[in-house]
Design an enzyme around this catalytic site. Sequence first.
Site, PDB file in Angstrom:
ATOM      1  N   THR A  89      51.568  75.043  62.403  1.00 17.34           N
ATOM      2  CA  THR A  89      50.986  76.197  62.837  1.00 17.34           C
ATOM      3  C   THR A  89      49.665  76.477  62.425  1.00 17.34           C
ATOM      4  O   THR A  89      49.311  75.681  61.491  1.00 17.34           O
ATOM      5  CB  THR A  89      51.959  77.455  62.677  1.00 17.34           C
ATOM      6  OG1 THR A  89      51.343  78.547  62.857  1.00 17.34           O
ATOM      7  CG2 THR A  89      52.133  77.138  61.045  1.00 17.34           C
ATOM      8  N   ASP A  90      48.999  77.248  63.278  1.00 17.43           N
ATOM      9  CA  ASP A  90      47.756  77.705  62.969  1.00 17.43           C
ATOM     10  C   ASP A  90      47.547  78.518  61.885  1.00 17.43           C
ATOM     11  O   ASP A  90      46.318  78.813  61.135  1.00 17.43           O
ATOM     12  CB  ASP A  90      46.820  78.333  64.057  1.00 17.43           C
ATOM     13  CG  ASP A  90      47.328  79.557  64.416  1.00 17.43           C
ATOM     14  OD1 ASP A  90      48.674  79.949  64.123  1.00 17.43           O
ATOM     15  OD2 ASP A  90      46.911  80.309  65.472  1.00 17.43           O
ATOM     16  N   GLU A  91      48.873  79.190  61.393  1.00 15.44           N
ATOM     17  CA  GLU A  91      48.688  80.185  60.148  1.00 15.44           C
ATOM     18  C   GLU A  91      48.354  79.445  58.935  1.00 15.44           C
ATOM     19  O   GLU A  91      48.172  80.136  57.817  1.00 15.44           O
ATOM     20  CB  GLU A  91      50.211  80.864  60.144  1.00 15.44           C
ATOM     21  CG  GLU A  91      50.394  81.614  61.336  1.00 15.44           C
ATOM     22  CD  GLU A  91      51.575  82.648  61.321  1.00 15.44           C
ATOM     23  OE1 GLU A  91      51.710  82.906  60.315  1.00 15.44           O
ATOM     24  OE2 GLU A  91      52.232  83.115  62.255  1.00 15.44           O
ATOM     25  N   TYR A 127      55.877  82.237  54.859  1.00 15.19           N
ATOM     26  CA  TYR A 127      56.088  81.266  55.884  1.00 15.19           C
ATOM     27  C   TYR A 127      55.058  80.350  56.074  1.00 15.19           C
ATOM     28  O   TYR A 127      55.392  79.197  56.157  1.00 15.19           O
ATOM     29  CB  TYR A 127      56.414  82.123  57.446  1.00 15.19           C
ATOM     30  CG  TYR A 127      56.189  81.204  58.567  1.00 15.19           C
ATOM     31  CD1 TYR A 127      56.939  80.239  59.042  1.00 15.19           C
ATOM     32  CD2 TYR A 127      54.896  81.278  59.223  1.00 15.19           C
ATOM     33  CE1 TYR A 127      56.903  79.454  59.957  1.00 15.19           C
ATOM     34  CE2 TYR A 127      54.632  80.598  60.454  1.00 15.19           C
ATOM     35  CZ  TYR A 127      55.591  79.650  60.859  1.00 15.19           C
ATOM     36  OH  TYR A 127      55.566  78.776  61.762  1.00 15.19           O
ATOM     37  N   LYS A 176      54.784  76.197  55.713  1.00 13.36           N
ATOM     38  CA  LYS A 176      54.460  75.241  56.522  1.00 13.36           C
ATOM     39  C   LYS A 176      53.322  74.457  56.066  1.00 13.36           C
ATOM     40  O   LYS A 176      53.300  73.322  56.368  1.00 13.36           O
ATOM     41  CB  LYS A 176      54.011  76.031  57.964  1.00 13.36           C
ATOM     42  CG  LYS A 176      55.286  76.454  58.774  1.00 13.36           C
ATOM     43  CD  LYS A 176      56.210  75.853  59.418  1.00 13.36           C
ATOM     44  CE  LYS A 176      55.733  74.726  60.441  1.00 13.36           C
ATOM     45  NZ  LYS A 176      56.788  73.936  60.890  1.00 13.36           N
TER      46      LYS A 176
END
Length: 349
Positions: A132-134, A158, A162
């Site tokens: 993810t970009d997060e 989260y 990741k």
Amino acid sequence: MILVTGGAGFIGSNFVLDWLAQSAEPVLNLDKLTYAGNLGNLAALKNDARHVFVRGDIGDAALLARLLNEHRPRAIIHFAAESHVDRSIHGPAEFIQTNVVGTFTLLEAVRAYWNALPENEQKAFRFLHVSTDEVYGSLGADDPAFSETTPYAPNSPYSASKASSDHWVRAYHHTYGLPVLTTNCSNNYGPLQFPEKLIPLMIVNALAGKPLPVYGDGQNVRDWLYVGDHCTAIRTVLEKGVPGEVYNIGGNAEMKNLDLVHTLCRALTALKPGRDIASQITFVKDRPGHDRRYAINADKIRRELGWQPAETFESGLIRTVRWYLDNETWLMNVTSKAYQQWIDLQYAQ
Ligand code: NAD
Ligand code: DAU
């Protein structure tokens, strides 16, 4: 065949359906069927012998060893994860268990399997990790978009989990030579998304005449990608990506949450005329640690692999709203008692 983990979730099931619509190559689908996994997403494959579904946990080393040795996949596409930021704030432990320990357990099983392959099969093998970009943290209004070299700065349980899984995947390439590919994608939307995430939650609430809960001031920005385009990007990276490389995937569709919700209200009103849906918009308490802005620079995948999204946000949103309006039974099945308990917990105030 290929092995897909988490193939009964939102992106995973779209990927499996898409894959089998375009290729004769079978899919082994390993999914634990948590609250987010739904075999109903794969109902169209009920009589399709190319789809082999196994209910199981990526943290189960014995199961993984057995499945790998029995089915001998040429690639793994790893979607399985706990994926919802708000749930990670209420209960981070499960995120460590699946996203970190689960990914590590999967990597270990794959390493043992891959080590024993003949050299030509080792070379052709791929482990594609869907991230993810997060992991890159939060951008200011004028900051350049995230590129593959942006330093990691995860802010939620989260995204921290990741980010950790991304590091493990990277380490298995550098240390053991495992041919890995990592993709970091922006916010997806489209059919089959569980209505805990912004767009389907707003659709469900709009149809039920309930408040549309916008966190904080509604000025947080996300970069939206239609799920079908994400699936195409993953297939492209699997086919043409260079092992050890990272590819950012995004839709060039940055939008403030409040603007998005207004656009969604207009789309719903156009397809289902009636009441003034926008009047249901309600500002609620902000998400703790809420990242202000995400934006993806997807130049690398476009330049090096020739991928770009086919949908605009407008065309993708209309397809999505139509899908939810046409699939009331699917929606009823996923908005069960457990779903209501989550909604009560999250939106109590
Ligand atoms: P999702 O929550 O809809 O689906 C996750 C799936 O994984 C479910 O089917 C669930 O049953 C399964 N699963 C969970 N724990 C498992 C375990 N221990 N073993 C086996 N299966 C397990 O998630 P999604 O939105 O489809 O996201 C898929 C992947 O893509 C995730 O890795 C997520 O981090 C990543 N991602 C999502 C988005 C997005 O906008 N949704 C964007 C970028 C990246
Ligand atoms: O950026 C990629 C990520 O996008 C994925 O890695 C995650 O798995 C996925 O869940 C998504 O994370 P977000 O936190 O951005 O998605 P969510 O749909 O939960 O929220 C989108 C934005 O909308 C965010 O700024 C919070 C806001 N929001 C969300 C909900 C559920 C609201 O304002 N109200 C809500 O009720």
